[in-house]
Design an enzyme around this catalytic site. Structure first.
Site, short mmCIF file in Angstrom:
data_model
loop_
_atom_site.label_atom_id
_atom_site.label_comp_id
_atom_site.label_asym_id
_atom_site.label_seq_id
_atom_site.Cartn_x
_atom_site.Cartn_y
_atom_site.Cartn_z
N ASN A 218 0.85 -1.19 0.00
CA ASN A 218 0.00 0.00 0.00
C ASN A 218 0.89 1.24 0.00
O ASN A 218 1.70 1.43 0.90
CB ASN A 218 -0.89 -0.01 1.25
CG ASN A 218 -1.97 1.05 1.20
OD1 ASN A 218 -1.78 2.13 0.64
ND2 ASN A 218 -3.12 0.74 1.78
N CYS A 223 -5.19 0.99 -1.32
CA CYS A 223 -5.77 -0.34 -1.15
C CYS A 223 -6.95 -0.55 -2.09
O CYS A 223 -7.24 -1.66 -2.49
CB CYS A 223 -6.17 -0.57 0.29
SG CYS A 223 -7.24 0.70 0.96
N HIS A 470 -11.33 1.28 3.84
CA HIS A 470 -10.29 0.38 3.38
C HIS A 470 -10.94 -0.66 2.47
O HIS A 470 -12.08 -1.07 2.69
CB HIS A 470 -9.65 -0.29 4.59
CG HIS A 470 -8.53 -1.22 4.24
ND1 HIS A 470 -7.46 -0.83 3.45
CD2 HIS A 470 -8.31 -2.52 4.55
CE1 HIS A 470 -6.64 -1.84 3.31
NE2 HIS A 470 -7.13 -2.88 3.96
N ASP A 487 -5.47 -8.66 1.23
CA ASP A 487 -5.58 -7.41 1.99
C ASP A 487 -4.21 -6.73 1.96
O ASP A 487 -3.37 -6.94 2.83
CB ASP A 487 -6.00 -7.72 3.43
CG ASP A 487 -6.27 -6.46 4.24
OD1 ASP A 487 -6.02 -5.35 3.72
OD2 ASP A 487 -6.72 -6.58 5.40
#
Length: 1119
Positions: A218, A223, A470, A487
């Protein structure tokens, strides 16, 4: 202040509320806003589900016990009177941990209230502590509870990030506005809902080893992009097409989107660690600021698809985007009573499905194809048949192999006049049958031989609220039963329940931690829920989920990327073996000669710029000397090494030679290599050094050139005197042997310069000179000489160098571009600085210069300028928290700044009564002036339609009128930072309202087809008098005359009565006054007459109604 277990959070209103867009990040962040953390402003996980933690794998944050939870309420009295920058609440305990709320009443260097949750005892906790909490922060609206502003987040607190929250919680203008209800009797009420869960750290997780896949790093707020890129990468047909886009070995990834995407995909396929995306974002033409802006997945998906479609044209993979993602639907209108049908075919790359009011995907598709009846006042005009009852709808001609469904989690709230997130429960199946119920979604033209049965491939999740959040993705790359969570850098194995059911949204009831205290359940809305779904058609599965191997990758790309991987592996190996090696930095006289007077003025050398040797720790010092001999060509027997020492006064000097015993014991990290040179510059053995010998270094200063340079070193006897070496120094300087010179000792330079005159008649010991000391010398300034030097001696020159600061000045209007540079002193006063700027600009009056400091984190000017003589020195202007900038912004004012600061400045947009023009006027008046004074001042500047015309001042926001200012209102509290101030003549008809006349708001609007027919206002709002019993036909004539709209265009306009944002269309015969029952309507959100038409007017830009440096960026790919 109270601490209590909260009622269910579902009783509270949605979490987003009437916050104007700002440049500053809205998402959670640590207090000081530094940009060195992973999930930065606008990008953090927000309230992901507790149930996720309960079923987490070993690599997830695992629960140790149930989450204690509580609500803390803090009433802050005398809120506006606090002069301190920040306030802490009392300490409260949740989950056995001590917490407190941290508030910045005037903003944490922003024009918003800043608010954080803080670990109260962070400084006393043991090394390596961490704790995890989900929490919400709320500012209570004391007039209307439902308008309270609440923001939610979650964070793992640790020593580096012991506070977390929102730097831009709500605009200060809104908070301090007494009519808004957030500050009542100068009291502000703040609440924190905190739920704590103890967690086990997961940073040791190896994604490649555990899952076979790697994540994406990131960059700050990317993201949303990472989740989309992972989804696209795991569509192998798409990946193969990207690999086959033509690129060459001469291309640079940062300048070529195809090559950057190929490089990224290759690394995702073959790398063992997470992959960076900087090359790709650079190829988009993004700067660092773009990477810290939160954008929308759907928007990026469309822009990227269009860009790739364009880049693929004329190549072997042309049409890939359409083949994978393009479907078609048919818009139709079919008359009921006559044989007439109108159809229009349109293509789509994704479908937007309603979430509000729909329980699942099928309900959304049902709503998508729902038939609308056009009848009554809304009949359809069918060419030769006139007005007819008709059916209007959409049916699908074909669906694409890869079906992308965008779930409309964000909608417009009419009551609040803002966007909100829809967190309702919304289900989606593993298998989606779009042929259901005999093909109810398909048009008659659809190919019935194609079976539209789809399998779920990926679920993109948004966690958070409308202003920040997010993104991450659940994907099953091969459509097997195994799901993976991507993630950012972490990839974990997940089960189907986590990927599907837990992303439906809705609410979750937490286990009660104190059942006897309060029987009401403690509920949290699930702020993590599905936002985009990707389905793959069963019949195309083999084609889409194809094999992609190295032969699909261009050879030049393989070679380039393998080389990159090898270099990366070499660096990794060096890092892994770092404990076996040591770095020795060796400084020589040549380094001093090269650096002093160029890079270095104080001390002797910059050790980062000298030769470094990477040496195994176990080798002997003699072997190291042999390495030095090979590198420098100096035989071992001629080398003598000195240790550097950091003195108490913070200088760094050679201290003493290494002893034979020290050479035998260990290798030192920083050394000075002494080499004595004989005749013909040939090295000779170093002389024996006794305790009486002192090694001194010499610098020569030339005041005429303002030049300092290194001239050499000498051994002197402690009992000797400087007089004895003057001839040698003159020789080193190139002076005549008998040239008189002045000597100074350079003692220290931090925090202040100390450079003292040396008495040539005293011994070196008496002058307290020792090994490693520096002597500066020069020709003495000539008394009575006509030559004037800025810095005539060594101390004044070193003082100048110590405080020298080159400042880059930028015009505030062009805040990205350096305009000029000035060499200044950090000790310059405010007056010195503005005088130098004025001289450079050719201004006679420096007080007309206004300066603004630089925000090192946002890379923007600070919101507030520097007040006249508001700082003491230049150094104070350049400091921003713990960072120092070299940028200042300037403005040239039309009046002196001290005078301006005593005035209130308002920018007023004057709308001419008869001409189609708007002129922005700057009004400056004493702060105690009234609106009447503003109007009187404005009358002297504008052209009126007639001398006796009366003016009024309005507050306009987003094309609606919110207020008419009374003439006696003080201007000091009027805020033109967010609202437009508009002045206009009061029409004659409004001055003589009859007893039954009404003054109504009239606004332009259109419906946004992409936002569920949401009403969007545009253009200039205005007031209109309507008379008792007046029909719409008459009102329309007056509106047309007022706005001077041509007949042809005006015939297309529709008129509607709007209440709470919902249009009710009017007919020419309707009596308009019957709709407007109240006469005191100034609440623009309540009722108005709406003019529906397309927005064809050229856009006007008002500098007046914008925050000084605020702008909202859409997603753009520039290259």
């Amino acid at each position: 202040m109270t601490l209590m277990t909260p009622p269910p959070l579902d009783q509270q209103e949605d979490d987003e509320m009437l916050v104007p867009h700002t440049e500053f990040t809205e998402g959670p962040q640590p207090m000081e806003g530094a940009l060195d953390f992973c999930l930065v402003p606008e990008k953090v996980d927000i309230f992901s589900l507790f149930s996720q933690a309960e079923t987490a794998t070993a690599v997830d944050a695992q629960s140790v016990d149930d989450p204690p939870s509580a609500r803390f309420t803090w009433t802050i009295d005398n809120f506006s009177r606090f002069n301190t920058k920040k306030l802490y609440s009392d300490v409260f305990v949740v989950g056995g941990y001590k917490w407190r709320i941290l508030v910045f009443p005037k903003g944490n260097n922003v024009d918003h209230l800043s608010m954080y949750l803080d670990v109260a005892d962070s400084t006393n906790l043991p090394y390596g502590w961490s704790r995890y909490a989900q929490f919400s922060l709320t500012v209570i609206n004391q007039l209307h509870q439902k308008y309270s502003i609440r923001k939610d987040t979650q964070h793992q607190f640790n020593a580096r990030e012991s506070d977390w929250g929102f730097t831009s919680f709500m605009p200060l203008g809104e908070l301090y506005d007494p009519g808004r209800g957030y500050l009542v009797n100068d009291s502000c009420i703040v609440e924190a809902d905190v739920a704590v869960r103890r967690v086990i750290d997961y940073w040791s997780h190896d994604s490649k080893k555990e899952t076979g896949y790697v994540g994406l790093k990131n960059q700050g707020a990317t993201c949303y992009m990472n989740s989309l890129l992972q989804t696209l990468y795991h569509i192998p047909y798409f990946r193969k097409a990207v690999y086959h886009m033509p690129t060459t070995e001469n291309d640079i990834p940062s300048g070529s989107i195809p090559l950057a995407l190929q490089s990224l995909f290759y690394k995702l396929q073959y790398s063992d660690t997470s992959v960076a995306t900087k090359e790709l974002t650079k190829s988009f033409g993004w700067d660092t600021y773009d990477s810290f802006m939160q954008h929308d997945v759907q928007e990026l998906n469309r822009v990227l698809s269009e860009k790739l479609e364009d880049k693929m044209k004329g190549t072997v993979v042309e049409g890939t985007i359409q083949q994978l993602f393009e479907g078609h639907h048919m818009n139709y209108i079919e008359c009921i009573n006559v044989d007439y049908k109108s159809t229009r075919k349109e293509s789509f790359y994704d479908l937007q499905l309603d979430v509000k009011g729909c329980r699942d995907v099928y309900a959304s598709f049902d709503k998508y194809v729902e038939v609308e009846r056009l009848e009554g006042d809304n009949k359809y005009h069918a060419e030769q048949h006139g007005l007819q009852d008709a059916r209007k709808g959409v049916l699908f001609i074909d669906f694409p192999p890869v079906l992308q469904l965008q779930l409309k989690r964000f909608e417009y709230d009419f009551m609040r006049d803002t966007m909100v997130k829809i967190n309702d429960r919304y289900e989606f199946p593993l298998q989606l049958d779009l042929d259901r119920e005999n093909g109810k979604y398909l048009s008659p033209e659809a190919d019935c031989s194609v079976r539209n049965l789809y399998t779920l491939h990926s679920v993109l999740v948004h966690s958070g609220g409308v202003h920040g959040g997010h993104y991450y993705a659940y994907i099953r790359p091969t459509l097997s039963d195994q799901w993976f969570k991507f993630d950012d850098e972490r990839v974990t194995k997940e089960d189907v329940k986590r990927a599907l059911e837990e992303q439906y949204g809705g609410e979750e009831e937490l286990p009660q931690t104190n059942p006897g205290f309060n029987n009401s359940p403690f509920k949290f809305t699930k702020y993590s829920n599905a936002y985009m779904l990707v389905y793959i058609r069963e019949s195309d599965k083999e084609k889409v989920i194809c094999n992609v191997d190295e032969k699909d990758i261009a050879e030049h790309l393989r070679i380039r990327l393998k080389k990159e991987q090898e270099e990366k592996e070499q660096k990794r190996k060096e890092k892994a073996e770092a404990h076996l090696y040591t770095i020795i930095k060796v400084a020589r006289s040549e380094d001093l000669l090269e650096q002093i007077g160029k890079d270095v003025y104080f001390d002797l050398v910059d050790h980062d710029k000298v030769r470094s040797f990477r040496i195994q720790k176990q080798i002997t010092f003699n072997l190291f000397k042999e390495e030095v001999a090979k590198e420098f060509g100096i035989p071992v027997q001629f080398q003598r090494f000195w240790l550097w020492a950091k003195r108490q006064n913070h200088t760094y000097r050679p201290n003493r030679p290494l002893t034979p015993q020290e050479e035998a014991q260990s290798v030192q990290l920083k050394l000075f290599l002494e080499v004595e040179v004989g005749q013909d510059s040939v090295p000779v053995p170093p002389p024996e050094k006794t305790k009486e010998d002192i090694l001194l270094f010499f610098k020569l200063y030339d005041p005429s050139k303002e030049e300092l340079r290194y001239v050499g070193r000498l051994f002197v006897k402690g009992s000797g005197k400087p007089l004895e070496i003057l001839t040698k120094l003159n020789e080193m300087a190139g002076f005549a042997p008998d040239q008189e010179i002045a000597l100074y000792e350079e003692i220290k330079f931090e925090p202040n310069v100390m450079c003292e005159h040396i008495d040539k008649r005293l011994t070196f010991c008496s002058s307290q000179l020792e090994d490693g000391d520096i002597v500066c010398f020069q020709k003495p300034p000539q008394m009575g000489s006509n030559e004037q030097f800025r810095y005539p001696d060594v101390p004044s020159f070193l003082e100048y160098m110590h405080n020298r600061q080159v400042v880059r000045f930028r015009s505030l209007e062009k805040s990205k571009e350096d305009e000029f540079c000035l060499e200044l002193s950090k000790l310059h006063t405010y007056d010195d600085v503005v005088e130098r700027v004025a001289n450079h600009l050719g201004l006679d009056d420096p007080s007309k210069i206004r300066l603004t400091s630089h925000n090192c984190y946002s890379q923007q000017p600070k919101p507030q300028p520097i007040k006249y003589r508001g700082v003491d020195h230049l150094s104070d202007m350049l400091v921003h928290y713990n960072q120092t900038s070299d940028i200042l912004y300037y403005e040239v004012l039309d009046i002196p700044l001290p005078e301006l600061q005593g005035l209130k400045t308002l920018k007023v947009a004057f709308h001419h009564a008869t001409k189609d023009e708007v002129v922005i006027h700057t009004i400056r008046l004493p702060k105690q002036s009234t609106v009447g004074d503003v109007i009187n001042d404005l009358k002297t500047k504008v052209e009126l339609s007639h001398p006796s015309a009366e003016l009024r001042l309005l507050e306009v926001f987003y094309h609606k009128i919110y207020k008419i200012f009374p003439h006696n209102e003080k201007i000091e509290n009027i805020n033109d930072q967010y609202w437009t101030l508009r002045a206009e003549e009061i029409p004659e008809e409004e001055k003589n309202l009859g007893p039954h006349d009404r003054l109504i708001h009239v606004y332009h609007f259109m419906k946004d087809t992409t936002q569920n027919q949401v009403v969007q206002n545009f253009g200039e709002p205005f007031f209109l008098v309507i008379h008792e019993g007046e029909a719409l036909a008459d009102v329309k004539m007056r509106v047309q005359r007022k706005l001077q709209v041509p007949d042809e265009e005006f015939s297309k306009w529709k008129f509607a009565f709007l209440s709470l944002g919902r249009p009710e269309y009017l007919q020419d015969s309707d009596i308009v006054s019957n709709r407007f029952q109240r006469r005191d309507i100034y609440g623009a959100w309540e009722q108005y007459l709406g003019l529906e038409h397309s927005d064809n007017a050229p856009k006007r830009s008002y500098a007046a109604n914008q925050n000084r440096h605020t702008f909202e960026k859409p997603v753009k790919i520039y290259n």
